[in-house]
Write a protein that holds these residues in place. Sequence first.
Motif, short mmCIF file in Angstrom:
data_model
loop_
_atom_site.label_atom_id
_atom_site.label_comp_id
_atom_site.label_asym_id
_atom_site.label_seq_id
_atom_site.Cartn_x
_atom_site.Cartn_y
_atom_site.Cartn_z
N LYS A 86 0.83 -1.20 0.00
CA LYS A 86 0.00 0.00 0.00
C LYS A 86 0.88 1.26 0.00
O LYS A 86 0.58 2.25 -0.66
N LYS A 87 1.96 1.17 0.78
CA LYS A 87 2.86 2.30 0.90
C LYS A 87 3.50 2.62 -0.46
O LYS A 87 3.62 3.78 -0.84
N LYS A 88 3.86 1.54 -1.13
CA LYS A 88 4.49 1.69 -2.43
C LYS A 88 3.52 2.41 -3.38
O LYS A 88 3.90 3.33 -4.12
N PHE A 89 2.27 2.00 -3.32
CA PHE A 89 1.26 2.59 -4.19
C PHE A 89 1.11 4.08 -3.89
O PHE A 89 1.08 4.91 -4.80
N LYS A 90 1.06 4.38 -2.59
CA LYS A 90 0.91 5.78 -2.19
C LYS A 90 2.09 6.62 -2.67
O LYS A 90 1.94 7.75 -3.12
N SER A 91 3.27 6.05 -2.53
CA SER A 91 4.48 6.76 -2.95
C SER A 91 4.45 7.02 -4.45
O SER A 91 4.79 8.10 -4.92
N ASN A 92 3.99 6.00 -5.19
CA ASN A 92 3.88 6.18 -6.64
C ASN A 92 2.85 7.23 -6.99
O ASN A 92 3.03 8.00 -7.92
N LEU A 93 1.77 7.23 -6.22
CA LEU A 93 0.71 8.20 -6.46
C LEU A 93 1.26 9.61 -6.26
O LEU A 93 1.01 10.51 -7.06
N ALA A 94 2.03 9.80 -5.19
CA ALA A 94 2.61 11.11 -4.91
C ALA A 94 3.52 11.54 -6.05
O ALA A 94 3.47 12.67 -6.52
N PHE B 205 3.44 10.51 -9.13
CA PHE B 205 2.63 10.76 -10.30
C PHE B 205 1.98 12.15 -10.22
O PHE B 205 2.00 12.92 -11.18
N ALA B 206 1.44 12.47 -9.05
CA ALA B 206 0.74 13.74 -8.87
C ALA B 206 1.69 14.92 -9.01
O ALA B 206 1.29 16.00 -9.43
N MET B 207 2.95 14.72 -8.65
CA MET B 207 3.87 15.85 -8.68
C MET B 207 4.47 16.10 -10.05
O MET B 207 4.73 17.24 -10.41
N VAL C 122 9.46 20.65 -7.13
CA VAL C 122 9.74 19.70 -6.05
C VAL C 122 9.80 18.28 -6.62
O VAL C 122 10.72 17.52 -6.33
N GLY C 123 8.82 17.94 -7.47
CA GLY C 123 8.77 16.61 -8.07
C GLY C 123 10.00 16.33 -8.91
O GLY C 123 10.60 15.25 -8.82
N LEU C 124 10.40 17.30 -9.73
CA LEU C 124 11.57 17.10 -10.61
C LEU C 124 12.85 16.95 -9.78
O LEU C 124 13.77 16.25 -10.18
#
Lengths: 287, 268
Positions: free
Chosen positions: A2-10, A12-14, B90-92
């Motif tokens: 779940k953590k991995k997914f959340k990290s990926n989501l973050a 992706f969002a950034m 920040v993302g980059l």
Amino acid sequence: MKKKFKSNLAKFAMITPISLWMYIMVALPFLYIILISFMHPGTYGGVELGVTLDNYKELLNPLYLVTFGRSIVMSTAVTCVCLLLAYPFCYFVAKKNDIQKKILMSCIMITFCVSMIIRLFMWINLLRSEGAVNHFFINIGWIQVPLKLVYSNMGAMIGLIYMLLPFMILPLFNSIEKIDYTILEAACDLGAKPFQSFINITIPLTKPGIFAGSVMVFIPSMGLYFVTDLMGGSKTLVIGNLIKNQFITARNWPLGAAMSVILMLITYLLLKAYQMAGGSMDDLSGM
Amino acid sequence: MIKQKKKKTVGALRNLYIMLLILFLYVPIAMVVLFSFNTSEMNIVFEGFTLKWYGSFYENRTLMESLENTLIIAVASTFISVVIGTIGAVGLGKYDFFGKKMVDALLYVPIVIPEIVLGVALLSLFTLMDLYMGLGTMILGHVTFCIPFVVISVRARLAGFDKSLEEASMDLGGNHLATFCNVTLPLIMPGVVSGAMLSMSLSLDDIVISFFCSGPGSTTLPLKILDMVKHGVSPEVNALSSIITFIIIICISLDAGAQLKKVKLGTI
């Protein structure tokens, strides 16, 4: 998991918004412009599909070649004058104390923020035949007939120099301010004349500023069509005017696109040369 | 003795040069302010003092409409570019991904390319997409050239950023969003603010991108003035410009004043 997914989501969002924006609003339009430059012009502006080299052949028309040449000569002259005006200024200001430096550089920053078009308009007022500058020189008896300072090549030059001078001053000042004066003192102790140490030490040390400033003046000066439109004479003066005319007046988009591609190439080559000379891209942002 | 005298003259000449160059940059600005008090409608000679233009510029409807458009575009494009630019910077800085080098390179394009090329490129794209040319397309254009400046000024703050602070926040149970809002954002705030100010001033004064992205009925103030220059600018424009100039000078002076205080405190 779940953590991995959340990290990926973050992640992706950034990175998605900025990546998408840059791809869609920068990469895509430039690719499209290159594409257009190989197409046929539409009857009422716009483009018709097809592949042709006609637009680039058209560019070999002496009329356009002359304008391209003139534009490059003009930009070179503007860059040289800006450098010659800005270097002593930055050099003298760099020797002031911190408070004076801050005040003087704030004066430069303020000019950046006052509407370009209004400043330009006031120059036209000052420089025209019945304007204050000609009035002044006639009154003190230096000239008899008003000089043609505006609506001429001279006018366009003054306009471009005025607009772009701050872009030369900022990077130049940053690099002149960083000079380590102990090196100059050492040179003086070893018997170097001020002129010698200026040529052999100060100029090489401030090269990054000279290069960055020159790039920041030269490149925009080829495209600032409205300055030359307003202050230049009837002749088309910079590449920017040609492009604008093709897109707005003549409505031959493919030809205008081909001109834009050439302007992009010139910019690209200049930047490559700038990077090969050791220039940093971050210096070009004006900060 | 002679040497000392020579030194003094050199110093005076240097100051004179500095003054002359500042004068060169400020003459037109002073003229705008002067002519905003002029009784004559022609911007040629100063005939007499009046304040009437300051009382009447807001009655000029087309002028006010273009001012309104300019402000809408500036606020909207600053907001969008600050949000996208800050999160993006920040993302980059944090993640590596496929196509990152490309995004980094693309960020420099709007800064270095002559504006007119970006202008005609956007015009062609918007025409291809069949978008309605107006405030919307102008905002799209402005955001495009503002984002890189936001990214660069945020990045400058991120350079001196202590990553362990973010890690600590995550270890203590903060999620990504909370960490970003409570730890990262406050630390990079000065970069965000200067990016926002830069975007705002670029957007307010933009001519080239606005010109190519505008449509019927969506003139901005700079475009309106550009149009007027050919036929004569009314003193109302001078009055409005003077007010805007004063606001800008006050903002910059406040900022410079704050920094001067720091310098002074530093020297003591």
